[in-house]
Design an enzyme around this catalytic site. Structure first.
Site, PDB file in Angstrom:
ATOM      1  N   PHE A   1      94.844   7.174  35.685  1.00  0.00           N
ATOM      2  CA  PHE A   1      94.429   8.072  36.777  1.00  0.00           C
ATOM      3  C   PHE A   1      95.486   8.231  37.862  1.00  0.00           C
ATOM      4  O   PHE A   1      95.166   8.572  38.997  1.00  0.00           O
ATOM      5  CB  PHE A   1      93.104   7.604  37.400  1.00  0.00           C
ATOM      6  CG  PHE A   1      92.055   7.225  36.388  1.00  0.00           C
ATOM      7  CD1 PHE A   1      91.572   8.182  35.503  1.00  0.00           C
ATOM      8  CD2 PHE A   1      91.566   5.928  36.295  1.00  0.00           C
ATOM      9  CE1 PHE A   1      90.622   7.848  34.549  1.00  0.00           C
ATOM     10  CE2 PHE A   1      90.624   5.582  35.347  1.00  0.00           C
ATOM     11  CZ  PHE A   1      90.161   6.543  34.473  1.00  0.00           C
TER      12      PHE A   1
ATOM     13  N   ARG B   1      94.329  11.249  40.134  1.00  0.00           N
ATOM     14  CA  ARG B   1      93.785  12.423  39.418  1.00  0.00           C
ATOM     15  C   ARG B   1      93.400  13.540  40.401  1.00  0.00           C
ATOM     16  O   ARG B   1      92.532  13.344  41.252  1.00  0.00           O
ATOM     17  CB  ARG B   1      92.563  11.985  38.635  1.00  0.00           C
ATOM     18  CG  ARG B   1      92.153  12.936  37.550  1.00  0.00           C
ATOM     19  CD  ARG B   1      91.048  12.319  36.760  1.00  0.00           C
ATOM     20  NE  ARG B   1      90.761  13.091  35.565  1.00  0.00           N
ATOM     21  CZ  ARG B   1      89.816  12.764  34.693  1.00  0.00           C
ATOM     22  NH1 ARG B   1      89.099  11.693  34.869  1.00  0.00           N
ATOM     23  NH2 ARG B   1      89.619  13.504  33.631  1.00  0.00           N
TER      24      ARG B   1
ATOM     25  N   PHE C   1      95.668  14.761  42.391  1.00  0.00           N
ATOM     26  CA  PHE C   1      96.839  14.663  43.269  1.00  0.00           C
ATOM     27  C   PHE C   1      96.518  15.194  44.654  1.00  0.00           C
ATOM     28  O   PHE C   1      95.581  14.734  45.283  1.00  0.00           O
ATOM     29  CB  PHE C   1      98.000  15.428  42.618  1.00  0.00           C
ATOM     30  CG  PHE C   1      99.358  14.956  43.058  1.00  0.00           C
ATOM     31  CD1 PHE C   1      99.518  13.833  43.861  1.00  0.00           C
ATOM     32  CD2 PHE C   1     100.507  15.630  42.676  1.00  0.00           C
ATOM     33  CE1 PHE C   1     100.772  13.393  44.276  1.00  0.00           C
ATOM     34  CE2 PHE C   1     101.773  15.210  43.070  1.00  0.00           C
ATOM     35  CZ  PHE C   1     101.891  14.094  43.869  1.00  0.00           C
TER      36      PHE C   1
ATOM     37  N   GLU D   1      93.110  17.280  35.316  1.00  0.00           N
ATOM     38  CA  GLU D   1      92.879  17.321  36.753  1.00  0.00           C
ATOM     39  C   GLU D   1      91.920  18.416  37.240  1.00  0.00           C
ATOM     40  O   GLU D   1      91.126  18.161  38.149  1.00  0.00           O
ATOM     41  CB  GLU D   1      94.223  17.455  37.475  1.00  0.00           C
ATOM     42  CG  GLU D   1      95.133  16.272  37.166  1.00  0.00           C
ATOM     43  CD  GLU D   1      96.236  16.078  38.180  1.00  0.00           C
ATOM     44  OE1 GLU D   1      97.001  17.026  38.359  1.00  0.00           O
ATOM     45  OE2 GLU D   1      96.316  15.003  38.787  1.00  0.00           O
TER      46      GLU D   1
END
Ligand SMILES: Cc1cc2nc3c(=O)[nH]c(=O)nc-3n(C[C@H](O)[C@H](O)[C@H](O)COP(=O)(O)OP(=O)(O)OC[C@H]3O[C@@H](n4cnc5c(N)ncnc54)[C@H](O)[C@@H]3O)c2cc1C
Ligand code: FES
Length: 1246
Positions: free
Chosen positions: A721, A837, A839, A1191
């Site tokens: 992750f 995950r 970002f 994502e």
């Protein structure tokens, strides 16, 4: 039977251990001694279930075998004498025969689909509910084979036994008489049954002396009932009690039956099955505590316990409340023990209530719980007795004394509520703020009484219950799911698996426990171990480190720290070991190297560090106030004419929103094993990392050893992750320093708490915004300042801010022409932050949804309309002039999702429900999803490499730069190779990811693993196809093996390297986004509709239904992609609703174990979960028209968050509060409760 000889059967095999260690858990024994690695260690504290095994015990009296699950990480090995253990290896195996459940778990993914209907035969629909017809009825004769010896040789169960360790003696008597003798001999002896507390005490050295296990004492294992009570032997487990009450409840009726069902509900909420199978009723009362569920309810019931004086064998029977210490434990003299507990039946006119409120619906200690009992005089509403007992509020459960006194003789009715609520304020002195502030708990004390009041009215006055009990296990139906995706075209060759829902390549290995993770690698004989020494200050100078005591301890080789780093000039040196200054609590100061992990851990606690404290900044708020920003910040991005746009706006809204950080919480903690070959500083590093090449680069830098001497490899990760990009580098660096120092294999495994204290987390943000829009809701101007907490160092995170501005400006699916965006990266003395995950987009997407909602509320326009008016459409361009070729599927996804979910009809239903439901509200929300895939930060971030070998027997071996972490990357790439080479998937194998085979690979992140590495595999396979073509052409009727052999004999290379480069046009200079780069490879579009229910009296919530539509182009493998969507939603639900990363006011991490940090549990899964994959032809998708999936679906969780906000709006409206308000993420129950404003209306407004 000899003392100190343990006999235990594991998977049918007898094991005899002379002088077994009392500190050893069953889990350690299985993994280390018996080399059975299928049972995993993920938390070591009973909080995750990864270590579950089955224990079987024979009862020589009833001649019955009891099978039950346990947490092997809590169970002392010595507790297993004469018992049988079955591990996952004992159930079935790929080498012998699979168990039907293992088979079913694997095959469900592939074979669950039926054609939806005749009208649309292209679509496949899968409804994932368990179908009873697929299972055979439980048949006792099919019980696992139980060792004969344990049935024939009764002495295993009837003969007392003892094991003597260095500091502890474990005695297991088999009669009450023997218990009394032992107690006389060892007056300070402690009792145990489940050993979930005692076992930990022994392992940590806190408990010494004699421990007496009561698990085999027949007098304490009796359970019976008469007309008034159930009499439960003290050693009866909660699971056995549950079973017994279930049978009794069936034959009872009226208040008695209802009371028993309440007890069942409570029992069901104590821990998980594994815990209830071992924890006894006697221990539950003896160890009690302020948050005990058992104690709170039994106190309310007026249960009694029988307490025996082990010296004179006299027994007293007292109400439990009369024998309680101030800390909630049982008041026992040294010679006393609990022998049984009497649970009274509820009689006519007597009503029992139980409620547990916790920050997670299951597997969690109570934030607050209550047991309440009302007895009405016969045929009247006059109160004979009213007992309100609360747990979670103080060190012990408290009974409201004045309420009991004042209420007796009064009439049950509305007038009583105000009186009771007033009395509760003084009766229940809330002093504990665990899992909720004191103020919140104070408010809940009244709320819970109100819930009880409403429930009793429902029973006594036959009114409908207006406050359904979300905490009750029975109120949570089994989740249902449907999954729709498009079938491959009929013309596709049967053997071409691309686009088909193929089972995960390692599914069988996972379900049989054969899948090998890093810590499952066998131990080397001379392997050495490491334990870290961490900072206990948030910011301080290190004055002195004294490791002399630690280094003199048994089994210790040495202590290493900054001074042992070969290249102290390296940029990462200070992240490996703090030099002169520690900058967060958990900063690694040094490490103990020892012969075993236990030696290392013991010594690490004895390294003395002297500090000189420095001023610290621990909150984001503080960092903003003190302007502690990263150099060069804020970074600002502007577009259009924002001043003019604001002037032209009809409405302006200003607000803010905060989003919490998140723990990566991978199941496999940080781990690595380093093996020196002994030659030219060569090291083989097996690391649980997503980024092998960066680890190789930086470890080489820190060691001053060329990269070509380091081989970094990994077969698979137990989840990543994003948390396994940066942290593993430091872990591997420490292990490598030790390996080179001693020229020995080294293993470094972080236990869960150390992992949580040391490693990176998801960033936390606070955002201030101002938007201007037209009367119709079209956004004209947006001004945003986003402040991000990067912890003590930005690390990889350093390049995020300009990129996040970029995403904020261009993404999230809305077209906004005029904006000014400022990003501040703030530094605090807390854990470093890392990509996780999603970002940087989750806080930005959350912000956009908050804005949409603000506009809808302000203008009183349905929010769906606000989305539609602002949404991108086909042909739109981003602010940096990229044409959005896939924007059309945003609209299609949106409309499909609204249709599938019956959104408009349900909107009316939800509104109607809210008008009629006073204390629970429903919320409904639809959001679009629009997420970029592919990283354009740097030119080099679009490459992938692969190596494909064909062997003489025709089998194919692939190596590529991507890492398998459960996401199915290897499976998809095998499908790709199979399609190109036209060989069955079974003939293709991926062994591991290895820097020797594929150098300089990018991290497996950002959802583009299958794009980059899949294209490289395709490239390599296509080269091989060309090479094999001549041999195929002349032997068309011959098999693949023949062409391969012919090519080999003709000296044709059967090994090909493949490479993929996305091209320079995607590179985006984020500091100047107008210079023409495309930024991302493509966008994934979708939509989600969420429906939730909120309890306005507690703030509890549950997800009733999720409908999600995602356009993944031509999915390579719908089964795997849908699994990714399922997982992403649950992780996102944790992020936006339930998980809380928490530091105390001194900057110490509070949420550092499974007791204090709660990832979603099984009851957080939506009751109805419908997913549809839209198969569209994308002009920008990369590999066979497919798109990345990891994502984008994280944004789905925002729909649940916004639906909660919708429910809060309904509650506020009813309570006379209008207008916009701020809901921060996570939407904690405390926040929901306060925002609903329901509590402001009672007791007067009920
Ligand atoms: C992972 C986990 C989750 C949990 N979740 C919950 C939860 O949701 N709700 C909840 O209420 N609790 C929960 N607990 C707490 C748990 O229920 C208690 O710790 C339980 O009482 C321990 O039982 P045991 O048999 O393992 O105790 P042991 O470790 O065997 O003994 C505990 C104590 O009881 C004493 N004792 C045992 N029997 C007797 C006796 N007959 N007479 C006198 N003294 C005796 C022992 O001397 C010892 O001091 C949880 C605990 C864990 C580890
Ligand atoms: S490892 Fe045992 S419950 Fe987590």
């Amino acid at each position: 039977m000899e003392a100190n000889t343990l006999v235990v059967f594991v998977n049918g095999v007898k094991h005899t251990e002379v002088n077994p260690s009392l500190e050893t858990t069953l889990l350690q024994y299985l993994r280390t001694e018996l080399c059975l690695p299928g049972t995993k260690l993920a938390c070591g504290e009973g909080g995750c279930g990864a270590c579950t095994v089955m224990v079987s015990r024979y009862n020589p009296t009833s001649k019955q075998i009891r099978h039950y699950s346990v947490n092997a990480c809590l169970m002392p090995l010595v507790a297993l004498h004469g018992l049988a253990v079955t591990t996952v290896e004992g159930i079935g195996s790929t080498k012998t025969k699979l168990h039907p459940v293992q088979e079913w778990l694997c095959e469900k993914g592939e074979n669950c689909c039926q054609n939806q209907n005749a009208a649309d035969t292209k679509k496949k629909i899968c409804t994932k509910t368990f179908d009873a017809s697929e299972f055979a009825l439980y048949d006792r004769t099919q019980d696992p084979i139980f060792p004969n010896e344990l049935q024939i040789e009764t002495s295993y169960h009837t003969k007392s036994i003892k094991f003597t360790g260095a500091t502890v003696q474990w005695c297991r008597p088999t009669s009450l008489e023997q218990v009394c003798q032992l107690k006389q001999e060892y007056p300070e002896a402690l009792f145990t049954v489940g050993a979930t507390l005692i076992g930990k005490g022994i392992r940590t050295g806190k408990i010494q002396g004699v421990v007496v296990s009561l698990s085999h004492v027949p007098e304490l294992l009796d359970i019976s009932s008469d007309d008034d009570n159930i009499k439960v032997g003290a050693a009866i487990t909660l699971a056995q009690l549950h079973e017994y009450i279930e049978t009794i409840a069936e034959i009872k009726n009226g208040e008695t039956k209802a009371g028993l069902e309440t007890v069942l509900d409570m029992l069901h909420q104590v821990g998980g099955h594994q815990l209830r199978n071992v924890v006894s009723i006697g221990s539950s009362i003896a160890s009690g505590g302020g948050r005990s569920d058992v104690l709170t309810l039994l106190l309310a019931m007026g249960a009694t316990s029988e307490i025996m004086n082990t010296t004179d064998k006299t027994i007293v029977c007292k109400e439990i409340s009369q024998r309680m210490n101030d800390d909630g434990t049982c008041l026992l003299e040294q010679q006393e023990m609990i022998t049984s507990v009497n649970i009274p039946y509820m009689s006519q006119g007597e009503h029992l209530y139980w409620h547990k409120h916790a920050s997670r619906a299951d597997l969690n200690l109570a934030s607050i719980n209550c047991g309440m009992r009302l007895k009405l005089q016969a045929n009247s509403h006059i109160i004979e007795d009213l007992v309100l007992c609360y747990g979670g509020v103080a060190k012990r459960s408290i009974v409201a004394a004045n309420v009991k006194k004042e209420a007796t003789g009064k009439a049950w009715g509305k007038d009583l509520v105000a009186v009771v609520c007033r009395l509760l304020e003084s009766d229940i002195d809330v002093t504990i703020n665990k899992d909720g502030s004191v103020d919140y708990k104070k408010a809940l004390v009244s709320s819970l009484f109100l819930k009880f009041y409403l429930k009793i009215n429902a029973i006594v006055l036959s009114q409908p219950d207006p406050s359904p009990d979300m905490s009750s296990v029975r109120s949570h139906p089994l989740s249902k799911a449907s999954e729709i995706f498009e079938d491959v075209p009929p013309e596709q060759a049967a053997e071409d698996t691309v686009g088909r829902p193929m089972v995960h390549k390692a599914a069988l290995q996972q379900t049989t426990g054969e899948a090998v993770f890093c810590d499952d690698l066998p131990m080397y004989k001379d392997e050495i171990h490491i334990a870290l020494v961490l900072s206990h200050r948030v910011h301080a100078n290190i004055v002195k480190i004294d490791a002399s005591k630690a280094e003199s301890m048994s089994g210790v080789l040495s202590f290493i720290s900054f001074k042992d780093i070969p290249n102290q000039q390296s940029n990462i040196a200070e992240h490996v070991f703090a030099d002169k200054e520690v900058r967060y609590e958990g900063h690694v100061i040094g490490a103990i190297i020892a012969k075993t992990g236990a030696f290392a851990r013991a010594a690490a606690n004895n390294v003395l560090v002297e500090y000189d404290d420095l001023p610290s900044i621990v909150t984001l708020e503080d960092a903003i106030k003190k302007e502690n920003f990263m150099a060069g910040h804020p970074v600002v991005l502007k577009h259009g004419d924002i001043d003019k746009a604001f002037q032209e706006s009809d409405v302006t809204i200003e607000s803010e929103i905060a989003m919490n950080g998140q723990e990566h919480f991978y199941m496999e903690t940080q781990i690595c094993r380093v093996v020196p070959t002994g030659e030219e500083q060569e090291l083989e590093i097996v690391s649980s990392t997503q980024f092998l090449s960066e680890l190789q680069t930086l470890v080489s830098e820190i060691l001053n050893v060329p990269q070509n001497r380091l081989t970094v490899k990994i077969k698979r990760l137990g989840g990543g992750f994003g948390g396994k990009e940066e942290s593993p580098i430091y872990v591997a660096a420490i292990a490598s320093i030790a390996a080179l120092k001693y020229n020995k294999p080294v293993r470094l495994v972080l236990d869960r708490r150390t992992d949580m204290r040391v490693t990176h987390k998801r960033q936390e943000t606070w955002t201030k915004y101002k938007v201007g829009c037209s009367k119709s809701g079209k956004i004209l101007a947006k001004e945003v300042s986003v402040y991000t907490n990067a912890g003590y160092t930005p690390g990889f995170f350093g390049f995020v801010p300009p990129a996040s501005l970029f995403c904020l400006a261009s993404d999230q699916g809305y077209k906004i022409d005029n904006f000014k965006l400022s990003a501040y990266t703030c530094l605090t003395n807390t854990n470093p932050r890392a990509p996780m995950r999603g970002f940087m987009t989750p806080p930005l997407a959350l912000l956009m949804q908050a804005i949409m909602n603000d506009i809808a509320v302000k203008l009183n326009i349905p929010d769906a309309q606000i989305h539609e008016i602002n949404m991108y459409t086909s042909g739109d361009h981003t602010f940096y002039n990229r044409e959005l070729k896939d924007a059309g599927s945003l609209k299609v996804s949106w409309e499909t999702c609204l249709n599938n979910s019956d959104y408009y009809k349900r909107r009316t239903q939800v509104d109607n429900y809210n008008r009629s439901s006073r204390w629970t509200k429903k919320g409904l929300c639809a959001i679009p999803i629009y997420r970029d895939v592919g990283m354009g930060f740097f030119r080099h971030m679009g490459q992938g490499a692969a190596l494909v070998n064909i062997y003489k027997d025709g089998s194919v071996w692939i190596s590529h730069g991507g890492v398998e972490m459960g996401q199915g990357l290897h499976t998809k790439l095998i499908q790709v190779a199979s399609k190109v080479l036209q060989v069955p998937c079974e003939r293709i194998h991926i062994l591991e990811t290895n820097t020797n085979c594929i150098p300089n690979a990018l991290a497996t992140v950002a959802s583009h693993g299958s794009d980059l590495f899949g294209m490289a595999v395709k490239d390599a396979c296509e080269k091989l196809v060309v090479r094999l073509k001549p041999y195929k052409q002349i032997n068309l009727d011959k098999p693949w093996e023949k062409w391969v052999m012919d090519a080999y004999l003709d000296s044709t290379s059967l090994s090909a390297a493949g490479f993929y480069d996305r091209g320079p046009e995607y590179y985006q200079n984020f500091n100047n986004p107008y210079d023409g780069g495309k930024g991302h490879q493509y966008f994934v579009c979708g939509a989600t509709v969420a429906e939730v229910e909120v309890d306005c009296l507690t703030g509890a919530n549950r997800v009733l239904r999720i409908d999600a539509t995602l356009d993944l182009g031509r999915s390579l493998n719908p089964a795997i992609d849908i699994g990714q969507i399922d997982g992403a939603f649950v992780m996102a639900f944790g992020l936006f609703v339930s998980e809380k990363l928490e530091y105390d006011e001194n900057g110490f991490l509070v949420s550092k174990d499974t007791f204090s940090y709660h990832i979603p549990g099984s009851r957080d899964i939506p009751t109805q979960f419908n997913i549809q994959l839209l198969n569209t032809d994308s002009k920008e998708a990369v590999l066979y028209g497919s798109k990345g999936v990891g994502e984008p679906p994280i944004h789905m969780g925002i729909a649940a968050f916004m639906a909660i906000k919708d429910a809060i709006i309904a509650s506020r409206k009813e309570n006379g509060v209008a207008g916009n308000f701020q809901l921060n993420s996570p939407a904690s129950s405390e926040q929901i409760f306060h925002l609903c404003k329901a509590s402001s209306t009672y007791p007067s407004g009920i």
